[in-house]
Write a protein that holds these residues in place. Structure first.
Motif, PDB file in Angstrom:
ATOM      1  N   GLY A 212       0.784  -1.233   0.000  1.00 50.83           N
ATOM      2  CA  GLY A 212       0.000   0.000   0.000  1.00 50.83           C
ATOM      3  C   GLY A 212       0.810   1.274   0.000  1.00 50.83           C
ATOM      4  N   GLY A 213       2.108   1.189   0.206  1.00 52.33           N
ATOM      5  CA  GLY A 213       2.935   2.385   0.183  1.00 52.33           C
ATOM      6  C   GLY A 213       3.060   2.946  -1.228  1.00 52.33           C
ATOM      7  N   ASN A 214       3.001   4.264  -1.362  1.00 50.44           N
ATOM      8  CA  ASN A 214       3.149   4.942  -2.645  1.00 50.44           C
ATOM      9  C   ASN A 214       2.126   4.462  -3.676  1.00 50.44           C
ATOM     10  N   TYR A 215       0.972   4.006  -3.213  1.00 46.56           N
ATOM     11  CA  TYR A 215      -0.046   3.413  -4.078  1.00 46.56           C
ATOM     12  C   TYR A 215      -0.941   4.503  -4.666  1.00 46.56           C
ATOM     13  N   ALA A 216      -1.252   4.384  -5.953  1.00 48.22           N
ATOM     14  CA  ALA A 216      -2.039   5.415  -6.634  1.00 48.22           C
ATOM     15  C   ALA A 216      -3.382   5.657  -5.935  1.00 48.22           C
ATOM     16  N   PHE A 217      -4.015   4.602  -5.479  1.00 44.68           N
ATOM     17  CA  PHE A 217      -5.322   4.731  -4.820  1.00 44.68           C
ATOM     18  C   PHE A 217      -5.131   4.667  -3.305  1.00 44.68           C
ATOM     19  N   PHE A 218      -4.277   5.560  -2.800  1.00 42.82           N
ATOM     20  CA  PHE A 218      -3.862   5.509  -1.397  1.00 42.82           C
ATOM     21  C   PHE A 218      -5.022   5.701  -0.433  1.00 42.82           C
ATOM     22  N   GLY A 219      -6.107   6.323  -0.897  1.00 42.40           N
ATOM     23  CA  GLY A 219      -7.254   6.514  -0.018  1.00 42.40           C
ATOM     24  C   GLY A 219      -7.905   5.212   0.415  1.00 42.40           C
ATOM     25  N   GLU A 220      -7.604   4.119  -0.281  1.00 44.37           N
ATOM     26  CA  GLU A 220      -8.168   2.816   0.061  1.00 44.37           C
ATOM     27  C   GLU A 220      -7.299   2.037   1.047  1.00 44.37           C
ATOM     28  N   VAL A 221      -6.133   2.587   1.368  1.00 40.13           N
ATOM     29  CA  VAL A 221      -5.178   1.859   2.208  1.00 40.13           C
ATOM     30  C   VAL A 221      -5.407   2.214   3.670  1.00 40.13           C
ATOM     31  N   PRO A 222      -5.775   1.244   4.508  1.00 40.85           N
ATOM     32  CA  PRO A 222      -6.004   1.546   5.922  1.00 40.85           C
ATOM     33  C   PRO A 222      -4.702   1.698   6.701  1.00 40.85           C
ATOM     34  N   ASP A 223      -4.673   2.663   7.588  1.00 39.59           N
ATOM     35  CA  ASP A 223      -3.569   2.853   8.525  1.00 39.59           C
ATOM     36  C   ASP A 223      -2.213   2.824   7.821  1.00 39.59           C
ATOM     37  N   LEU A 224      -2.101   3.634   6.782  1.00 38.94           N
ATOM     38  CA  LEU A 224      -0.854   3.667   6.017  1.00 38.94           C
ATOM     39  C   LEU A 224       0.322   4.110   6.881  1.00 38.94           C
ATOM     40  N   ALA A 225       0.046   4.912   7.911  1.00 35.59           N
ATOM     41  CA  ALA A 225       1.118   5.395   8.783  1.00 35.59           C
ATOM     42  C   ALA A 225       1.836   4.257   9.502  1.00 35.59           C
ATOM     43  N   HIS A 226       1.167   3.117   9.657  1.00 40.47           N
ATOM     44  CA  HIS A 226       1.767   1.955  10.315  1.00 40.47           C
ATOM     45  C   HIS A 226       1.811   0.770   9.352  1.00 40.47           C
ATOM     46  N   CYS A 227       2.170   1.060   8.115  1.00 34.95           N
ATOM     47  CA  CYS A 227       2.157   0.056   7.053  1.00 34.95           C
ATOM     48  C   CYS A 227       3.080  -1.110   7.386  1.00 34.95           C
ATOM     49  N   GLY A 228       2.560  -2.317   7.270  1.00 35.02           N
ATOM     50  CA  GLY A 228       3.362  -3.506   7.495  1.00 35.02           C
ATOM     51  C   GLY A 228       4.205  -3.839   6.279  1.00 35.02           C
ATOM     52  N   PHE A 229       5.336  -4.488   6.503  1.00 36.41           N
ATOM     53  CA  PHE A 229       6.203  -4.902   5.406  1.00 36.41           C
ATOM     54  C   PHE A 229       5.706  -6.221   4.815  1.00 36.41           C
ATOM     55  N   PRO A 230       6.092  -6.531   3.565  1.00 27.34           N
ATOM     56  CA  PRO A 230       5.517  -7.695   2.888  1.00 27.34           C
ATOM     57  C   PRO A 230       6.210  -9.009   3.218  1.00 27.34           C
ATOM     58  N   ILE A 231       5.454 -10.066   3.025  1.00 23.12           N
ATOM     59  CA  ILE A 231       5.933 -11.443   3.161  1.00 23.12           C
ATOM     60  C   ILE A 231       5.562 -12.190   1.888  1.00 23.12           C
ATOM     61  N   ALA A 232       6.480 -12.990   1.374  1.00 20.92           N
ATOM     62  CA  ALA A 232       6.198 -13.874   0.245  1.00 20.92           C
ATOM     63  C   ALA A 232       6.200 -15.310   0.753  1.00 20.92           C
ATOM     64  N   GLU A 233       5.066 -15.971   0.666  1.00 18.15           N
ATOM     65  CA  GLU A 233       4.978 -17.399   0.963  1.00 18.15           C
ATOM     66  C   GLU A 233       5.275 -18.130  -0.345  1.00 18.15           C
ATOM     67  N   LEU A 234       6.463 -18.698  -0.440  1.00 20.96           N
ATOM     68  CA  LEU A 234       6.942 -19.283  -1.690  1.00 20.96           C
ATOM     69  C   LEU A 234       6.756 -20.796  -1.679  1.00 20.96           C
ATOM     70  N   TYR A 235       6.279 -21.356  -2.813  1.00 21.22           N
ATOM     71  CA  TYR A 235       6.019 -22.786  -2.932  1.00 21.22           C
ATOM     72  C   TYR A 235       6.999 -23.433  -3.913  1.00 21.22           C
ATOM     73  N   ALA A 236       7.037 -24.761  -3.902  1.00 17.15           N
ATOM     74  CA  ALA A 236       8.027 -25.507  -4.680  1.00 17.15           C
ATOM     75  C   ALA A 236       7.872 -25.281  -6.180  1.00 17.15           C
ATOM     76  N   ASP A 237       6.660 -24.994  -6.659  1.00 20.33           N
ATOM     77  CA  ASP A 237       6.452 -24.786  -8.085  1.00 20.33           C
ATOM     78  C   ASP A 237       6.709 -23.343  -8.507  1.00 20.33           C
ATOM     79  N   GLY A 238       7.159 -22.504  -7.561  1.00 20.13           N
ATOM     80  CA  GLY A 238       7.446 -21.106  -7.862  1.00 20.13           C
ATOM     81  C   GLY A 238       6.267 -20.183  -7.646  1.00 20.13           C
ATOM     82  N   SER A 239       5.091 -20.727  -7.393  1.00 20.61           N
ATOM     83  CA  SER A 239       3.956 -19.871  -7.071  1.00 20.61           C
ATOM     84  C   SER A 239       4.166 -19.278  -5.683  1.00 20.61           C
ATOM     85  N   SER A 240       3.435 -18.220  -5.392  1.00 25.11           N
ATOM     86  CA  SER A 240       3.624 -17.556  -4.108  1.00 25.11           C
ATOM     87  C   SER A 240       2.343 -16.855  -3.695  1.00 25.11           C
TER      88      SER A 240
END
Length: 580
Positions: A212-240
């Motif tokens: 949600g950081g620097n997002y064009a539609f930032f008005g839709e992002v809740p509590d941007l001031a305390h934005c959480g960092f991302p996590i990628a759940e990665l699988y064996a076939d490369g999907s995530s």
């Protein structure tokens, strides 16, 4: 927990920083916010290499010192929980950074296996590097020259028991691809899984820009001031699955992920040292709140060359900014310049850049007049220039005032993109004093992925653009941003501009309407510079590369928006006939 090769997954890779200077508390937030397997961070933008080179010339460390601050906060917990740490914070001195981490562990009473990856540093160069974009040969003396390594050395370090892996210049996505190789046991021929991990790495590499950081539609992002960092759940076939810790601010949606996928790319064939990832095959699905699944990514063999980032000292620069207010803005800008150049001749500088930026509509508002001079002589570009500007203060336009005091010139670096034969680069992993060479191994035997020479980017099977049957001039006139999002950034001296629509039914209109010629009309600042347009129908998006907009790169750019971060927002503000 301890990973084993071939484990089905998922592997949870958490990002805790997208640039040198990002939120210091992020590492602790990611470690304490929920279960993760790998903690990564990206410290090395193209600009950062110039900054670190300057630090090294001043006798300061050539690595990111903030990484040590974060490690002091979380290293003990990571060791207790089996969380591996992988970071490119080593910059120009991975060995020195690793040594500092080991010293920190000793001071904290911890036993940590700290590995570092070298081999990216190509200095001294055997011959002058050729610019990959222009074909020019560099005549100046390089300060740094670093090849972009892939994920394989990181995987080797983890296979040899490293708790912390510190690298120098690797691709941003390698921070996810390397752990994926280690966790799932991927071989060089596993192109589709590798490509999927590159896409996941590209999404989370810039931290909160995926949530949600620097997002064009930032008005839709809740509590941007305390934005959480991302996590990628990665699988064996490369999907995530892209997600974030529960209870944190921000938003993970197909929109936020699309925006980041379009950030700082060129062709949909995304070249890397491990694989060429086809961004025109990416499929996104909103799996649940703050969970976006990425599937379908196809891979092709990597190129035979590695990208090389060369930097050199371009000279010295100085900028003075004046404020123009009220009527006759253009005339006031002319008068201001005439007064300045009467005191210090414009032609006495190697380069002069003048930028007039209106802060309101019409010719009766406020504008900024930025004048930047560049020259090899720091005295000429220093107070000789800035004092001359100040001297005009009582003999210039009405309402004269400035935003910058007179000052000395500062050195600036130039980014010079080049390439090198991948076989000529030998990455080396050092773990607890043991040195392991990681030679280049191209894919061999059966290759699990799409081969080069398949469908052209943007026209992969099932992604053809349906023609737009309507009238492009019909519909209400409104800002483009009411129907389209955008994200822009820098690629050396080029600017990247990705534009997408959230309603798939509007994509045929976007593809027909936003041509290269139309972009020139809507953004006059691009002038007659070469522009490439790439289609990504699977993301309902177009990507433009404006060549040369940033001159010789971010560190040398005199523009107010030196990294083209706001180029997309300027486009979204332009009124056009939008589809009903």
């Amino acid at each position: 927990m301890t990973a084993e090769a071939g484990r089905p997954g998922p592997m949870r890779v958490a990002n805790c920083g997208g640039f040198y200077g990002d939120r210091l508390s992020a590492a602790e937030e990611m470690v304490e916010g929920g279960p993760i397997d790998v903690l990564t961070g990206d410290w090395l933008a193209e600009l950062t290499m110039s900054i670190l080179a300057g630090n090294r010339l001043k006798g300061r460390p050539g690595y990111a010192r903030t990484f040590l601050t974060q490690m002091e906060q979380v290293l003990g917990t990571c060791l207790d929980r089996g969380i591996r740490v992988v970071a490119n914070a080593g910059g120009l001195d991975p060995a020195g950074c690793a040594e500092a981490v080991s010293a920190l562990a000793d001071r904290l009473g911890l036993r940590a296996a700290v590995a570092h990856v070298t081999g990216d540093d190509l200095m001294p160069l055997a011959e002058p590097p050729v610019n990959a974009d222009t074909g020019e040969t560099l005549r100046a003396a390089p300060l740094t020259a670093n090849a972009y390594l892939g994920g394989r050395p990181i995987a080797v370090a983890l296979e040899h028991g490293a708790d912390v892996v510190v690298t120098g210049r690797v691709t941003d996505a390698a921070l996810v691809t390397g752990p994926g190789m280690w966790w799932f046991g991927w071989d060089p021929g596993d192109l589709d899984p590798l490509a999927g991990s590159v896409v996941a790495g590209h999404v989370i590499e810039c931290g909160c820009q995926a949530t949600g950081g620097n997002y064009a539609f930032f008005g839709e992002v809740p509590d941007l001031a305390h934005c959480g960092f991302p996590i990628a759940e990665l699988y064996a076939d490369g999907s995530s699955v892209i997600t974030k810790h529960p209870g944190t601010g921000g938003l993970v949606s197909t929109g936020t992920v699309t925006a980041q996928l379009l950030y700082e790319i060129a062709s949909p064939r995304y070249l890397g040292p491990d694989v060429t990832a086809r961004f025109d095959t990416v499929r996104l699905e909103q799996e649940g709140p703050d969970r976006v699944r990425i599937t379908g990514v196809r891979g092709e063999p990597p190129p035979d060359t590695l990208k090389v980032a060369v930097t050199y000292l371009g000279g010295h620069r100085n900028t003075m900014t004046l404020v123009l207010t009220g009527l006759d803005i253009a005339a006031k800008a002319r008068i201001a310049q005439e007064a300045i150049w009467a005191r210090v001749p414009r032609e006495s500088f190697e380069q002069v850049h003048v930028e007039l930026t209106p802060l309101g509509a019409g010719d009766a508002g406020t504008a900024l007049l930025r004048i930047t001079v560049m020259d090899p002589d720091p005295r000429r570009a220093g107070r000789a220039f800035s004092s001359a500007v100040v001297e005009t203060g009582l003999a210039s336009y009405p309402g004269f005032y400035g935003l910058t005091p007179p000052g000395d010139a500062s050195p600036y670096g130039v980014y010079w993109p080049s390439s090198v034969d991948a076989r000529a680069v030998l990455p080396v992993v050092t773990v607890d004093g043991v040195r392991v060479e990681v030679p280049h191994v191209p894919p061999s035997g059966p290759v699990l992925g799409e081969q080069a020479g398949g469908p052209p980017p943007g026209d992969a099977a099932g992604t053809a653009i349906p023609p737009y049957a309507g009238d492009l001039a019909a519909g209400p006139v409104a800002p483009l941003g009411t129907v389209a999002g955008a994200r822009s950034g820098d690629k050396g001296g080029d600017a990247n501009l990705g534009v997408w629509v959230r309603d798939p039914a509007r994509y045929p209109w976007l593809a027909a309407f936003l041509t290269v010629d139309r972009l020139r009309n809507l953004l006059p600042e691009v002038g007659d510079l070469p522009i490439e347009r790439f289609s990504l129908p699977n993301l309902h998006a177009l990507n433009f590369v404006v060549h040369g907009l940033l001159g010789r790169g971010v560190a040398a750019s005199p523009l107010l928006d030196a990294q083209a971060k706001a180029l997309g927002e300027r486009l979204r503000a332009v009124c056009v006939p939008v589809p009903p």
